[in-house]
Motif scaffolding. Structure first.
Motif, short mmCIF file in Angstrom:
data_model
loop_
_atom_site.label_atom_id
_atom_site.label_comp_id
_atom_site.label_asym_id
_atom_site.label_seq_id
_atom_site.Cartn_x
_atom_site.Cartn_y
_atom_site.Cartn_z
N LEU A 279 0.81 -1.20 0.00
CA LEU A 279 0.00 0.00 0.00
C LEU A 279 0.85 1.26 0.00
O LEU A 279 0.64 2.19 -0.79
N GLY A 280 1.82 1.34 0.90
CA GLY A 280 2.66 2.53 1.01
C GLY A 280 3.41 2.81 -0.27
O GLY A 280 3.56 3.98 -0.68
N GLU A 281 3.90 1.76 -0.93
CA GLU A 281 4.64 1.97 -2.17
C GLU A 281 3.72 2.45 -3.29
O GLU A 281 4.11 3.29 -4.10
N ARG A 282 2.48 1.95 -3.33
CA ARG A 282 1.56 2.42 -4.36
C ARG A 282 1.22 3.90 -4.16
O ARG A 282 1.11 4.66 -5.12
N ILE A 283 1.03 4.31 -2.90
CA ILE A 283 0.75 5.72 -2.62
C ILE A 283 1.94 6.59 -2.99
O ILE A 283 1.79 7.64 -3.63
N ALA A 284 3.14 6.16 -2.59
CA ALA A 284 4.34 6.92 -2.91
C ALA A 284 4.52 7.04 -4.42
O ALA A 284 4.89 8.11 -4.93
N LEU A 285 4.28 5.94 -5.14
CA LEU A 285 4.40 5.97 -6.60
C LEU A 285 3.38 6.95 -7.19
O LEU A 285 3.72 7.74 -8.08
N GLY A 286 2.14 6.89 -6.71
CA GLY A 286 1.12 7.79 -7.23
C GLY A 286 1.51 9.25 -7.07
O GLY A 286 1.32 10.07 -7.98
N LYS A 287 2.06 9.60 -5.91
CA LYS A 287 2.48 10.99 -5.67
C LYS A 287 3.65 11.38 -6.58
O LYS A 287 3.69 12.50 -7.11
N CYS A 288 4.60 10.45 -6.76
CA CYS A 288 5.73 10.75 -7.66
C CYS A 288 5.28 10.89 -9.10
O CYS A 288 5.78 11.74 -9.84
N LEU A 289 4.35 10.03 -9.52
CA LEU A 289 3.82 10.13 -10.88
C LEU A 289 3.11 11.45 -11.09
O LEU A 289 3.21 12.09 -12.15
N TYR A 290 2.37 11.88 -10.06
CA TYR A 290 1.69 13.18 -10.15
C TYR A 290 2.71 14.31 -10.29
O TYR A 290 2.56 15.20 -11.15
N ALA A 291 3.74 14.28 -9.46
CA ALA A 291 4.76 15.34 -9.51
C ALA A 291 5.52 15.31 -10.83
O ALA A 291 5.95 16.35 -11.33
N LEU A 292 5.69 14.11 -11.40
CA LEU A 292 6.33 14.00 -12.71
C LEU A 292 5.44 14.60 -13.80
O LEU A 292 5.90 15.39 -14.64
N LEU A 293 4.17 14.26 -13.77
CA LEU A 293 3.25 14.71 -14.83
C LEU A 293 2.97 16.19 -14.76
O LEU A 293 2.93 16.88 -15.79
N PHE A 294 2.75 16.73 -13.55
CA PHE A 294 2.37 18.12 -13.41
C PHE A 294 3.50 19.02 -12.91
O PHE A 294 3.32 20.24 -12.83
N GLY A 295 4.66 18.44 -12.60
CA GLY A 295 5.77 19.23 -12.09
C GLY A 295 6.78 19.63 -13.15
O GLY A 295 7.63 20.49 -12.90
N TYR A 296 6.69 19.02 -14.33
CA TYR A 296 7.60 19.33 -15.43
C TYR A 296 6.78 19.73 -16.65
O TYR A 296 5.98 18.95 -17.17
N GLU A 297 6.98 20.93 -17.11
CA GLU A 297 6.16 21.49 -18.19
C GLU A 297 6.23 20.65 -19.46
O GLU A 297 5.21 20.39 -20.12
N GLN A 298 7.42 20.20 -19.84
CA GLN A 298 7.55 19.43 -21.08
C GLN A 298 6.81 18.09 -20.98
O GLN A 298 6.19 17.64 -21.95
N VAL A 299 6.90 17.44 -19.83
CA VAL A 299 6.23 16.16 -19.65
C VAL A 299 4.72 16.34 -19.76
O VAL A 299 4.03 15.58 -20.46
N LEU A 300 4.17 17.36 -19.09
CA LEU A 300 2.73 17.59 -19.13
C LEU A 300 2.28 17.92 -20.55
O LEU A 300 1.30 17.35 -21.05
N THR A 301 2.96 18.85 -21.20
CA THR A 301 2.54 19.29 -22.53
C THR A 301 2.56 18.15 -23.53
O THR A 301 1.59 17.93 -24.28
N ARG A 302 3.64 17.38 -23.54
CA ARG A 302 3.79 16.32 -24.54
C ARG A 302 2.88 15.12 -24.23
O ARG A 302 2.32 14.50 -25.13
N THR A 303 2.74 14.80 -22.94
CA THR A 303 1.87 13.69 -22.56
C THR A 303 0.41 14.01 -22.87
O THR A 303 -0.33 13.18 -23.40
N LEU A 304 -0.02 15.22 -22.54
CA LEU A 304 -1.40 15.62 -22.79
C LEU A 304 -1.68 15.68 -24.29
O LEU A 304 -2.76 15.26 -24.74
N ASP A 305 -0.73 16.15 -25.06
CA ASP A 305 -0.90 16.18 -26.51
C ASP A 305 -1.08 14.77 -27.06
O ASP A 305 -1.94 14.51 -27.91
N PHE A 306 -0.27 13.82 -26.55
CA PHE A 306 -0.41 12.42 -26.96
C PHE A 306 -1.79 11.88 -26.57
O PHE A 306 -2.47 11.24 -27.38
N ALA A 307 -2.20 12.13 -25.33
CA ALA A 307 -3.47 11.59 -24.84
C ALA A 307 -4.64 12.08 -25.67
O ALA A 307 -5.58 11.32 -25.95
#
Length: 419
Positions: A279-307
């Motif tokens: 459980l703890g690892e899944r929560i930690a991963l979810g928070k890191c994935l969120y920070a990756l997706l919304f914490g880096y402009e290039q990642v958000l822009t390119r991922t959203l464009d793909f989606a």
């Protein structure tokens, strides 16, 4: 016969040094690529006081109502409009909870309509990965490594987690969207969707403050606790899946990767979860994935464009058409796929790896009614409700290739032993 076996074995062993070399080169390439993707940063404001206050309010509500799932009272339906809204949300949730494909599309529509709901885009991308993991079970490499029963059991676990999270979270997202449309909070209706008491204070604060990071972390915590009791601690799944060879093999092969495509054949960002059952690892991963997706402009822009450009069907060919194909007739069919993969440059020219669309290999799976209870009992691990931290090393293209290559070695080993 013995000479053929020996020759095949030597050819297979000959790929291993190459594989190790690929891994080392991949780590260096990932570091360089991550460095290019880190800038510009996006702000992820975090108010620790607000988080503590919301948690204290959840604890207070729990102590006043008693432990266990809150029972919605008829008098909380203040109007005919409330009743119609509850019925509409129940109907929409059932309609979109048909399959991984429909759920994934519904999350993206939520985000497009309400981009302040960061969790909806994160859920869309994680749900895409869920679909890829489901189709992997019947794809070109994994199909020969897992028995028919293990495929079914693992699919049931992945599908159940995907469906239960949607069943719990999607009504919350729709309730917010309707609140925004009506111009008033409708969160007094949360009990009618059996949402944990934990979430109410966070939604009320979000309605006032639009604090997207805090709401996202709260939803991550809530959804992972939600499936913990209903799936991960379920005796059936413990016996047949989480303690199975298939799950252990996924850890070794590092196929438990969550990837964010940066375009088609354009690289991957993402992370690896080492222990999905924790459980703890899944929560930690979810928070890191969120920070990756919304914490880096290039990642958000390119991922959203793909989606937005590439509809989700569950095939890995969606993000890597140079390597995967959903057409089994055009796929690579070799008992020695590790050797075949290393005989040419990446991506492979000619035949590709088979990665089917979800509807090609799995039918929609109705599930029985789920027992309702509130996981929140007045205590939360303090580390869970904390600011998400951006990961430093997150470019996954080469790591993903390496995972595929290890799967190919496993595929070849199975072919060698049982030919």
């Amino acid at each position: 016969m013995q000479e053929d076996w020996l020759r095949t074995g030597m050819r297979l062993l000959g790929t291993l040094p190459h594989t190790a070399g690929d891994a080392l080169r991949g780590k260096y390439a990932a570091w360089k690529a991550s460095n290019k993707l880190r800038h510009p940063l996006r702000e992820l404001p975090w108010n620790a006081g607000s988080a503590a206050a919301a948690l204290a309010e959840a604890e207070r509500m729990l102590s006043m109502s008693g432990r266990g799932m809150r029972t919605p009272a008829e008098d909380t339906l203040h109007s005919e409009e409330d009743l119609e809204l509850v019925e509409h949300i129940h109907s929409e949730t059932a309609k979109h909870n048909r399959s991984n494909v429909t759920r994934t599309a519904a999350y993206l529509e939520c985000y497009n309509n309400c981009p302040e709901l960061h969790w909806a885009l994160l859920a869309h991308m994680v749900s895409r990965n869920g679909g890829y993991n489901m189709t992997d079970l019947k794809g070109g490499l994994m199909a020969d490594l897992v028995t028919g029963k293990e495929k079914d059991w693992t699919y049931r676990l992945l599908e159940r987690c995907n469906a239960l999270i949607f069943q719990d979270a999607y009504p919350q997202l729709l309730l917010y969207a309707h609140s925004r449309r009506l111009g008033r909070s409708c969160f007094h209706l949360l009990p009618f969707f059996h949402v944990s008491a934990f979430m109410s204070p966070f939604w009320e604060r979000f309605w006032t403050l639009r604090d997207s990071p805090l709401l996202t972390v709260a939803l991550i915590i809530n959804e992972q606790h939600y499936i913990e009791g209903r799936v991960m601690r379920n005796p059936y799944f413990r016996k047949h899946v989480t303690r199975s060879t298939t799950f252990r093999m996924h850890n070794w092969l590092q196929l438990n990767q969550v990837v964010f495509p940066l375009g088609q054949d354009s690289g991957l960002a993402g992370l690896i979860i080492e222990q999905f059952a924790d459980l703890g690892e899944r929560i930690a991963l979810g928070k890191c994935l969120y920070a990756l997706l919304f914490g880096y402009e290039q990642v958000l822009t390119r991922t959203l464009d793909f989606a937005r450009k590439v509809p989700h069907r569950g095939s890995r060919s969606e993000y890597w058409p140079g390597l995967f194909t959903p057409d089994i007739e055009k796929a690579l069919h070799s008992p020695h796929e590790s050797t075949a993969l290393h005989s040419r440059e990446w991506p492979i020219s000619g035949r590709k790896l088979y990665s089917p669309a979800l509807e090609q290999v799995w039918s929609d799976t109705p599930y029985e009614p789920i027992p309702r209870y509130d996981w929140f009992e007045g205590y939360l691990n303090p580390s869970y409700l904390s600011k998400p931290r951006r990961p430093f090393l997150f470019e996954m293209t080469h790591e993903h290739k390496f995972g595929i290559q290890k799967t190919a070695v496993g595929h070849d080993t199975e072919a060698l032993l049982f030919q």
